[in-house]
Motif scaffolding. Structure first.
Motif, short mmCIF file in Angstrom:
data_model
loop_
_atom_site.label_atom_id
_atom_site.label_comp_id
_atom_site.label_asym_id
_atom_site.label_seq_id
_atom_site.Cartn_x
_atom_site.Cartn_y
_atom_site.Cartn_z
N VAL A 20 46.80 48.99 39.92
CA VAL A 20 46.19 48.56 41.18
C VAL A 20 46.55 47.13 41.57
O VAL A 20 46.49 46.75 42.72
CB VAL A 20 44.66 48.76 41.15
CG1 VAL A 20 43.99 47.74 40.27
CG2 VAL A 20 44.06 48.73 42.54
N PHE A 21 46.97 46.32 40.61
CA PHE A 21 47.27 44.93 40.92
C PHE A 21 48.72 44.70 41.29
O PHE A 21 49.14 43.56 41.43
CB PHE A 21 46.85 44.03 39.76
CG PHE A 21 45.36 44.11 39.51
CD1 PHE A 21 44.47 43.61 40.45
CD2 PHE A 21 44.86 44.71 38.39
CE1 PHE A 21 43.10 43.70 40.26
CE2 PHE A 21 43.50 44.81 38.18
CZ PHE A 21 42.62 44.31 39.11
N ASN A 22 49.52 45.79 41.46
CA ASN A 22 50.86 45.62 41.98
C ASN A 22 50.72 45.02 43.38
O ASN A 22 49.89 45.44 44.16
CB ASN A 22 51.58 46.97 42.11
CG ASN A 22 51.98 47.54 40.78
OD1 ASN A 22 51.94 46.84 39.76
ND2 ASN A 22 52.36 48.79 40.77
N ARG A 23 51.53 44.04 43.68
CA ARG A 23 51.43 43.41 45.00
C ARG A 23 52.09 44.26 46.08
O ARG A 23 51.72 44.19 47.23
CB ARG A 23 52.05 42.03 44.96
CG ARG A 23 51.31 41.11 44.00
CD ARG A 23 51.43 39.68 44.45
NE ARG A 23 50.89 38.77 43.47
CZ ARG A 23 49.62 38.45 43.35
NH1 ARG A 23 48.75 38.99 44.15
NH2 ARG A 23 49.22 37.60 42.44
N HIS A 24 53.10 45.05 45.71
CA HIS A 24 53.81 45.90 46.66
C HIS A 24 54.01 47.29 46.06
O HIS A 24 54.32 47.42 44.89
CB HIS A 24 55.18 45.31 47.01
CG HIS A 24 55.07 43.99 47.72
ND1 HIS A 24 55.07 42.80 47.05
CD2 HIS A 24 54.93 43.71 49.03
CE1 HIS A 24 54.95 41.81 47.94
NE2 HIS A 24 54.86 42.35 49.13
#
Length: 73
Positions: A20-24
Motif C-alpha cells: 500500500v505504500f508504493n508511491r506509484h
C-alpha cells in the motif's frame, strides 16, 4: 505479502499493488496512479474486512472496490 485493490481514476477498473505504500502503481490501461496526487487512502473495509485503497475525495460516496459497500462509514 498482502495485495491491495486500487480503483484507477482514469478507467475505473481495479488493479492490485503488492504494498500500500508504493508511491506509484501502473494500471492495465497504462495510467500511472500516484497515491498522493490521486488522493488515495488505505483502510480496512468494515463490510468485507479487506484492506482496500480508495479515493478519499469521494467522501461518503467512496465504495469498497471488493464488495461495493461504502468504505467511509
Amino acid at each position: 505479502m498482502s495485495k491491495f485493490v486500487i480503483e484507477c481514476p482514469q478507467c475505473h477498473n481495479y488493479t492490485t499493488a503488492s504494498h500500500v505504500f508504493n508511491r506509484h502503481v501502473t494500471c492495465s490501461c497504462g495510467y500511472e496512479i500516484s497515491v498522493s496526487r490521486d488522493k488515495l487512502a488505505a483502510k480496512e473495509c468494515a463490510h468485507c474486512h479487506n484492506t482496500v485503497v480508495f479515493d478519499q475525495s469521494k467522501g461518503e460516496k467512496a465504495l469498497c472496490p471488493v464488495c461495493k459497500e461504502p468504505v467511509n462509514t
